[in-house]
Motif scaffolding. Structure first.
Motif, mmCIF file in Angstrom:
data_model
loop_
_atom_site.group_PDB
_atom_site.id
_atom_site.type_symbol
_atom_site.label_atom_id
_atom_site.label_comp_id
_atom_site.label_asym_id
_atom_site.label_seq_id
_atom_site.Cartn_x
_atom_site.Cartn_y
_atom_site.Cartn_z
ATOM 1 N N GLU A 10 12.067 -0.873 7.848
ATOM 2 C CA GLU A 10 12.317 -0.143 6.948
ATOM 3 C C GLU A 10 11.868 -0.412 5.492
ATOM 4 O OE1 GLU A 10 13.115 3.798 6.370
ATOM 5 O OE2 GLU A 10 13.667 2.942 8.068
ATOM 6 N N TYR A 11 10.934 0.683 5.120
ATOM 7 C CA TYR A 11 10.505 0.303 3.563
ATOM 8 C C TYR A 11 10.863 1.418 2.925
ATOM 9 C CZ TYR A 11 7.231 -3.160 4.919
ATOM 10 O OH TYR A 11 6.594 -4.597 5.494
ATOM 11 N N GLY A 12 11.187 1.512 1.547
ATOM 12 C CA GLY A 12 11.832 2.527 0.976
ATOM 13 C C GLY A 12 11.161 3.669 0.697
ATOM 14 N N GLN A 13 11.814 4.867 0.602
ATOM 15 C CA GLN A 13 11.267 6.315 0.304
ATOM 16 C C GLN A 13 10.635 6.414 -1.240
ATOM 17 O OE1 GLN A 13 13.794 9.616 1.061
ATOM 18 N NE2 GLN A 13 11.862 10.684 1.820
ATOM 19 N N TYR A 14 9.682 6.851 -1.518
ATOM 20 C CA TYR A 14 9.057 6.885 -2.793
ATOM 21 C C TYR A 14 9.854 8.347 -3.517
ATOM 22 C CZ TYR A 14 6.589 7.757 -7.132
ATOM 23 O OH TYR A 14 6.273 7.730 -8.434
ATOM 24 N N GLN A 15 10.356 7.817 -4.673
ATOM 25 C CA GLN A 15 10.846 9.151 -5.591
ATOM 26 C C GLN A 15 10.579 8.794 -6.980
ATOM 27 O OE1 GLN A 15 14.993 9.905 -4.960
ATOM 28 N NE2 GLN A 15 15.472 7.968 -4.672
ATOM 29 N N GLY A 16 10.448 9.803 -7.853
ATOM 30 C CA GLY A 16 10.283 9.464 -9.289
ATOM 31 C C GLY A 16 8.823 9.770 -9.810
ATOM 32 N N ASP A 17 8.542 9.033 -10.975
ATOM 33 C CA ASP A 17 7.301 9.483 -11.641
ATOM 34 C C ASP A 17 6.701 7.842 -12.167
ATOM 35 O OD1 ASP A 17 5.195 11.096 -12.723
ATOM 36 O OD2 ASP A 17 6.147 10.493 -14.711
ATOM 37 N N LYS A 46 -1.595 -3.202 -9.789
ATOM 38 C CA LYS A 46 -0.600 -2.397 -9.100
ATOM 39 C C LYS A 46 -1.040 -1.573 -7.924
ATOM 40 C CE LYS A 46 3.709 0.282 -10.350
ATOM 41 N NZ LYS A 46 4.528 -0.852 -9.383
ATOM 42 N N VAL A 47 -0.819 -1.991 -6.909
ATOM 43 C CA VAL A 47 -1.146 -0.935 -5.622
ATOM 44 C C VAL A 47 0.037 -0.634 -4.867
ATOM 45 C CG1 VAL A 47 -2.705 -1.375 -3.564
ATOM 46 C CG2 VAL A 47 -3.368 -2.626 -5.656
ATOM 47 N N ALA A 48 -0.087 0.579 -4.475
ATOM 48 C CA ALA A 48 1.092 1.273 -3.709
ATOM 49 C C ALA A 48 0.368 2.083 -2.503
ATOM 50 C CB ALA A 48 1.687 2.195 -4.691
ATOM 51 N N VAL A 49 1.035 1.852 -1.358
ATOM 52 C CA VAL A 49 0.779 2.657 -0.118
ATOM 53 C C VAL A 49 1.773 3.572 0.198
ATOM 54 C CG1 VAL A 49 0.431 2.217 2.272
ATOM 55 C CG2 VAL A 49 -0.550 0.481 0.862
ATOM 56 N N PHE A 50 1.427 4.781 0.311
ATOM 57 C CA PHE A 50 2.467 5.892 0.734
ATOM 58 C C PHE A 50 2.219 6.406 2.247
ATOM 59 C CE2 PHE A 50 1.313 6.092 -3.788
ATOM 60 C CZ PHE A 50 2.707 5.666 -4.417
ATOM 61 N N GLU A 51 3.264 6.426 3.015
ATOM 62 C CA GLU A 51 3.127 6.826 4.403
ATOM 63 C C GLU A 51 3.996 7.851 4.582
ATOM 64 O OE1 GLU A 51 2.630 7.453 8.176
ATOM 65 O OE2 GLU A 51 1.229 6.054 7.191
ATOM 66 N N HIS A 203 8.297 7.422 4.839
ATOM 67 C CA HIS A 203 8.739 8.711 4.781
ATOM 68 C C HIS A 203 8.591 9.367 3.292
ATOM 69 C CE1 HIS A 203 10.601 8.074 8.537
ATOM 70 N NE2 HIS A 203 11.240 6.880 8.032
ATOM 71 N N SER A 204 7.186 9.232 2.899
ATOM 72 C CA SER A 204 6.703 9.572 1.705
ATOM 73 C C SER A 204 5.623 10.316 1.598
ATOM 74 C CB SER A 204 6.524 8.256 0.485
ATOM 75 O OG SER A 204 7.811 7.382 0.604
ATOM 76 N N ARG A 205 5.541 11.605 2.103
ATOM 77 C CA ARG A 205 4.218 12.159 2.417
ATOM 78 C C ARG A 205 3.675 12.600 1.075
ATOM 79 N NH1 ARG A 205 2.772 14.696 6.725
ATOM 80 N NH2 ARG A 205 4.935 14.115 7.961
ATOM 81 N N VAL A 206 2.347 12.495 0.969
ATOM 82 C CA VAL A 206 1.543 13.015 -0.147
ATOM 83 C C VAL A 206 1.137 14.282 -0.012
ATOM 84 C CG1 VAL A 206 -0.508 12.730 -1.622
ATOM 85 C CG2 VAL A 206 0.797 10.658 -0.731
ATOM 86 N N GLY A 217 6.867 14.705 -2.292
ATOM 87 C CA GLY A 217 7.978 15.678 -2.057
ATOM 88 C C GLY A 217 9.020 15.304 -3.061
ATOM 89 N N ARG A 218 9.053 14.030 -3.436
ATOM 90 C CA ARG A 218 10.065 13.631 -4.356
ATOM 91 C C ARG A 218 9.566 13.287 -5.900
ATOM 92 N NH1 ARG A 218 15.465 11.493 -0.864
ATOM 93 N NH2 ARG A 218 15.402 13.030 0.071
#
Length: 452
Positions: A10-17, A46-51, A203-206, A217-218
């Motif tokens: 499990e990786y974290g779910q993205y939220q914020g700005d 700074k690299v981020a992957v959103f799945e 769980h971080s849908r673009v 979503g968040r």
């Protein structure tokens, strides 16, 4: 070997700005390799992957586990599309050959345990027509950069000394192919990227990706560069007609006993496919099962992706039947089955595209040859975005774009007609012991855009 969705960490779910240098949409092999190489090239980024689902949810966690030198598309078409012509297509092929060993070396360096074994690939011919197709393929391989040792023609006896397929007419052997467990590969790569400092979100849908801004979503993400690495799921970002999701299904048997393996052989742990128009792909797994895949129900109306990968009972029976025809007298019990989608452009040629003005790039259209293509494509995307000139950034799929697919219902009818014709062609060639490829199959290939 199972769907990665059920097993990945499990990786974290993205939220914020937040702000990042590179935002990557899609947590499969392409996105993870792109993140890995971007951090290798410039560790301070700074690299981020959103799945949207789980890491490896798409084809990356559901594929046949071939690290092969198969290029994503038609080399002749690529040669015609660029100034370098045949030499450029040869360079493309050589890059894929060398990448097999580079991938294996990277797995060793990062201590990624993915059941990897370099045993090569065997392509089986079940008919005289199929053998002639393989001979023609070998001639094309030699014309586009392979040497005699890299694509070997096998007699029936030579083939059966490796894998004892009943009635095989001979085949080809490619030594530069490795077997992997795709679920283990994608999980190990995610862990390696994370160790380099890549932020991974599940769980971080673009929802939308405009120049410099991602909406989720968040929350939102401001970014200098965006990589679209969603392969068969790329419709919302690139347009539903840019490429379509083609469905492929797999089963894995219960472990076979020693007596069965003595009859089958397969001691070299080669990958296996065949020359049928409705072809299969298979491997002997590390725990002595056979994993075998084929197209099943090939395409869902309006580019549906099929969700979690439920597989029709008819497809399970079809794939089990293929094993029983290869190895008569051996009982095969399917223990797991799953399906997934691969991305296919209108001419079946993949492409890596980078728009420096918009700061958006993509690597898509692997057409079922995605494990190595994801490595080369993700690496190339990172190099293009970071202004590195390499052998890869001048390959003929860089900047390549196929024309769009037809609107519905034309594309649904066309794809299903193509696969129906291929099935008829296989039956026709077998029943008549044909020595040449059926005209029905040639028409199906032209309908699909597989030939010039």
């Amino acid at each position: 070997m199972s769907n990665v969705e059920a097993e990945s960490p499990e990786y974290g779910q993205y939220q914020g700005d937040s702000d990042v240098d590179i935002a990557i949409i899609g947590g499969g092999l392409t996105g993870l390799w792109a993140a890995y190489f971007a951090k290798q090239l410039e560790p301070s980024l700074k690299v981020a992957v959103f799945e949207a689902e789980r890491i490896g949810y798409g084809a990356s966690g559901r594929n046949g586990g071939w690290v092969s030198a198969l290029v994503p598309g038609n080399r002749k078409k690529f040669a015609k599309a660029v100034q370098g012509g045949v030499d450029s297509a040869k360079a493309f092929q050589r890059e894929f050959i060398s990448s097999v060993n580079t991938i294996l070396a990277t797995l060793e360096k990062e201590d990624i345990q993915a059941d990897q074994h370099k045993g090569g690939t065997l392509s089986a011919a079940h008919t005289a027509a199929g053998l002639n197709r393989l001979k023609a393929k070998r001639s094309a391989d030699l014309a586009y950069g392979l040497d005699e040792s890299e694509v070997q023609l096998l007699s029936p006896a030579d083939f059966q000394s490796r894998i004892n397929i009943a009635g095989v007419h001979g085949g080809l052997y490619y030594p530069d192919v490795a077997r992997v467990n795709p679920a283990k590969l994608v999980r190990g790569l995610a862990a390696a990227a994370s160790r380099l400092g890549v932020d991974i979100y599940e769980h971080s849908r673009v929802i939308s990706a405009a120049s410099g801004l991602l909406s989720l979503g968040r929350g939102t993400v401001r970014t200098g560069k965006t990589f679209i690495c969603t392969e068969g799921y790329s419709g919302p970002f690139l347009g539903k007609r840019r490429l379509i999701p083609i469905n492929s299904s797999m089963i894995v048997t219960r472990p076979l006993d020693e007596a069965a393996w003595e009859r089958i052989g397969w001691a070299g742990l080669e990958c296996l496919n065949d020359s049928a128009h409705t072809f299969i792909y298979a491997q002997r797994t590390a725990d002595n099962r056979i994993a075998i895949g084929g197209r099943g129900t090939p395409y869902r109306f309006a580019s549906g992706t099929g969700g979690h990968g439920q597989t029709a009972a008819s497809t399970v029976r079809q794939l089990t039947g293929r094993l029983e025809s290869f190895f008569p007298g051996i009982r095969f019990e399917p223990e797991h089955a799953w399906s997934g989608v691969l991305g296919v452009t209108r001419d079946w040629n993949g492409g890596v595209n980078w728009d420096p003005a918009a700061g958006i790039g993509s690597s898509i259209g692997y057409a079922g040859h995605g494990v190595t293509a994801a490595f080369v494509g993700g690496r190339t995307l990172a190099e293009l975005a970071l202004d590195r000139n390499t052998v890869r950034t001048s390959l003929p799929w860089v900047g390549y774009r196929a024309r769009n697919w037809e609107p519905e219902p034309v594309r649904w009818l066309g794809v299903h007609a193509m696969y129906k014709l291929f099935g008829i062609a296989d039956s026709w060639e077998e029943a008549r012991k044909a020595r040449q490829t059926s005209l029905i199959a040639k028409f199906g290939s032209r309908l699909a855009g597989l030939h010039e």
